[in-house]
Design a protein around this motif. Structure first.
Motif, PDB file in Angstrom:
ATOM      1  N   VAL A 114       8.624 -24.670   5.601  1.00 53.30           N
ATOM      2  CA  VAL A 114       7.385 -24.345   6.536  1.00 53.30           C
ATOM      3  C   VAL A 114       6.817 -23.383   5.363  1.00 53.30           C
ATOM      4  CG1 VAL A 114       6.440 -23.221   8.458  1.00 53.30           C
ATOM      5  CG2 VAL A 114       7.947 -24.724   8.597  1.00 53.30           C
ATOM      6  N   GLU A 115       5.364 -23.330   4.822  1.00 56.73           N
ATOM      7  CA  GLU A 115       4.397 -22.188   4.457  1.00 56.73           C
ATOM      8  C   GLU A 115       4.703 -21.140   5.407  1.00 56.73           C
ATOM      9  OE1 GLU A 115       1.880 -23.536   1.531  1.00 56.73           O
ATOM     10  OE2 GLU A 115       2.879 -25.460   1.330  1.00 56.73           O
ATOM     11  N   SER A 116       4.371 -20.031   4.953  1.00 55.27           N
ATOM     12  CA  SER A 116       4.113 -19.379   6.662  1.00 55.27           C
ATOM     13  C   SER A 116       2.630 -18.759   5.425  1.00 55.27           C
ATOM     14  CB  SER A 116       4.811 -18.576   6.951  1.00 55.27           C
ATOM     15  OG  SER A 116       6.028 -18.911   7.809  1.00 55.27           O
ATOM     16  N   ILE A 117       1.899 -18.433   6.362  1.00 53.16           N
ATOM     17  CA  ILE A 117       0.693 -17.152   5.648  1.00 53.16           C
ATOM     18  C   ILE A 117       0.600 -15.570   6.305  1.00 53.16           C
ATOM     19  CG2 ILE A 117      -0.997 -18.992   5.705  1.00 53.16           C
ATOM     20  CD1 ILE A 117      -2.350 -17.127   3.269  1.00 53.16           C
ATOM     21  N   PHE A 118       1.114 -14.495   6.523  1.00 52.18           N
ATOM     22  CA  PHE A 118       0.684 -13.592   7.650  1.00 52.18           C
ATOM     23  C   PHE A 118      -0.259 -13.337   7.389  1.00 52.18           C
ATOM     24  CE2 PHE A 118       5.032 -14.294   7.336  1.00 52.18           C
ATOM     25  CZ  PHE A 118       5.215 -15.014   8.751  1.00 52.18           C
ATOM     26  N   ASP A 119      -0.892 -11.743   7.506  1.00 52.49           N
ATOM     27  CA  ASP A 119      -2.094 -11.187   7.958  1.00 52.49           C
ATOM     28  C   ASP A 119      -2.890 -12.098   7.678  1.00 52.49           C
ATOM     29  OD1 ASP A 119      -3.446  -8.548   7.806  1.00 52.49           O
ATOM     30  OD2 ASP A 119      -2.810  -8.293   5.958  1.00 52.49           O
ATOM     31  N   CYS A 120      -3.624 -13.044   8.187  1.00 57.56           N
ATOM     32  CA  CYS A 120      -4.231 -14.479   7.423  1.00 57.56           C
ATOM     33  C   CYS A 120      -4.840 -14.435   9.586  1.00 57.56           C
ATOM     34  CB  CYS A 120      -3.813 -15.231   7.341  1.00 57.56           C
ATOM     35  SG  CYS A 120      -4.464 -16.420   6.358  1.00 57.56           S
ATOM     36  N   ILE A 121      -5.727 -15.120   9.324  1.00 58.44           N
ATOM     37  CA  ILE A 121      -6.976 -15.117  10.814  1.00 58.44           C
ATOM     38  C   ILE A 121      -7.740 -16.127  10.263  1.00 58.44           C
ATOM     39  CG2 ILE A 121      -8.988 -14.494  12.534  1.00 58.44           C
ATOM     40  CD1 ILE A 121      -8.189 -11.203  11.377  1.00 58.44           C
ATOM     41  N   TYR A 122      -7.402 -17.184  11.216  1.00 60.43           N
ATOM     42  CA  TYR A 122      -7.704 -18.274  11.650  1.00 60.43           C
ATOM     43  C   TYR A 122      -9.162 -18.201  12.037  1.00 60.43           C
ATOM     44  CZ  TYR A 122      -9.821 -22.189  14.780  1.00 60.43           C
ATOM     45  OH  TYR A 122     -10.363 -22.981  15.159  1.00 60.43           O
TER      46      TYR A 122
END
Ligand SMILES: Cc1cc2nc3c(=O)[nH]c(=O)nc-3n(C[C@H](O)[C@H](O)[C@H](O)COP(=O)(O)OP(=O)(O)OC[C@H]3O[C@@H](n4cnc5c(N)ncnc54)[C@H](O)[C@@H]3O)c2cc1C
Length: 355
Positions: A114-122
């Motif tokens: 699973v690729e995860s991306i934090f500090d990122c807003i949809y």
């Protein structure tokens, strides 16, 4: 192109991401930083795992690591009814956890595929002919990703729900304020407070090691700060010593009073957890529903990607029934007259020797 993009890595999103089959290309997007020790945007939550959440963890084959626990562990709830001037203790076993550490632990269980991306807003999404385009922002930089399926696991203030299900009736909305105060004492029970001058929902006190968390949930159309101050005044007049102020957290909290306030799936956009409206209208307990709905969606997708929507909608009927039953119980807790009769009768209450 991704098969599945999940917005939100709370208990619902992290559970889904952990359980999805590795044949899928998955992206998990989270606005908080939940890796390492750094904490940005902390979650406003009481951090109590009620028996339903404990049962869900058991069903998922999980046990809580020691570093997620905080103290004290509590085996009773003290109910203060300011409307009727009655206090009672009831047996109830909660697991007292550090909410940030709980989320981090659940995220640590997500497999590497699973690729995860934090500090990122949809920010938003749009439907194209054969895909969904998701707009994201990280450190001020805007970019987009394509996916076949979008999952909104973005909690009470779900932007995915707001955009995709805007015609649906939202759950009743409350503003929750929770302040942390220093304490040197021991409060080995959870306290719930009923007072209709403060709120038609309830207020609470929970100890987390050297802090007391005092919180309340106020209907969105009322002055939440004023009502919070009223609560503190009432507690002080009742004999509580409030220690030095440490910090304040606040957020919205949903109260799902009708099945029609639950939104689940439409055009390959699916909601799980509190974003869907899965939260107890009587106690505001939401972690069990987040774990359950995340696991039910994973099951539905893993079984048959093309017809997951029907399978998921069918499987969450048990959650709807559970919330319906909790709504039936509401008058026993929130009607001051009925509550008075129950508390006066001492039914199921404990005799406790308070020091
Ligand atoms: C004051 C308070 C006390 C509570 N106490 C308890 C309790 O003691 N026990 C209990 O069981 N429940 C409690 N609840 C309810 C519980 O916190 C929630 O129901 C539960 O966390 C829901 O899990 P979730 O995964 O659906 O959503 P969340 O835990 O809210 O996770 C949503 C995630 O999505 C992320 N996110 C949101 N928007 C975006 C975006 N636009 N882009 C990227 N990421 C985004 C958030 O950062 C968050 O990590 C409490 C709630 C409140 C408000």
């Amino acid at each position: 192109m991704y098969d599945i993009v999940i917005i939100g890595a709370g208990p619902a999103g992290a559970t889904l991401a952990r359980l999805l089959d590795k044949k899928y290309k998955i992206l998990l997007v989270e606005k908080r930083i939940l890796e390492g020790d750094f904490i940005k945007r902390s979650k406003c939550c009481g951090g109590l795992l009620a028996p339903d959440a404990q049962k869900m963890l058991a069903k998922l084959g999980l046990g809580i690591p020691q570093n997620v626990l905080t103290g004290p562990q509590m085996f009773s709830v003290k109910t203060i009814d300011f409307d009727n001037r009655i206090e009672r203790f009831y047996q109830r076993h909660y697991i007292n956890v550090d909410r940030e550490k709980l989320d981090k632990w659940l995220i640590s269980l997500i497999p590497d595929h699973v690729e995860s991306i934090f500090d990122c807003i949809y920010t938003s999404h749009e439907h194209n002919e054969d895909s969904i385009l998701i707009h994201l922002t990280q450190n001020g930089i805007k970019f987009s990703v394509k996916t076949k399926m979008l999952v909104g696991a973005d909690g009470a203030i779900s932007k995915v729900r707001k955009q995709e299900f805007k015609g649906d009736k939202a759950p009743d909305t409350y503003v929750s304020i929770q302040k942390w105060y220093k304490t040197e004492g021991e409060m080995p029970f959870y306290t719930s407070i009923f007072d209709k001058e403060v709120t038609d929902f309830y207020s609470w006190i929970i100890q987390k090691n050297q802090y007391l968390l005092i919180g309340t949930a106020i209907p969105i159309n009322e002055d939440a700060n004023k009502k919070y101050d009223l609560l503190i005044n009432k507690l002080v007049n009742h004999g509580y010593k409030i220690g030095d102020y440490y910090k304040k957290t606040g957020t919205l909290i949903m109260r799902t009073r009708k099945s029609s306030q639950i939104s689940t799936a439409k055009d390959n956009v699916v909601l799980i957890g509190e974003a869907a409206g899965f939260i107890s209208p009587s106690s505001a307990e939401g972690i069990s529903y987040a774990l359950l709905s995340g696991s039910l969606l994973a099951k539905a997708i893993n079984k048959e990607y093309t017809s997951f929507q029907n399978a998921y909608v069918k499987s969450i009927k048990s959650i709807k029934t559970n919330i319906f039953i909790k709504n039936i119980k509401i008058p026993c807790m929130y009607n001051a007259f009925i509550r008075k009769l129950i508390m006066k009768s001492k039914l199921l209450s404990l005799d406790i020797d308070e020091a």
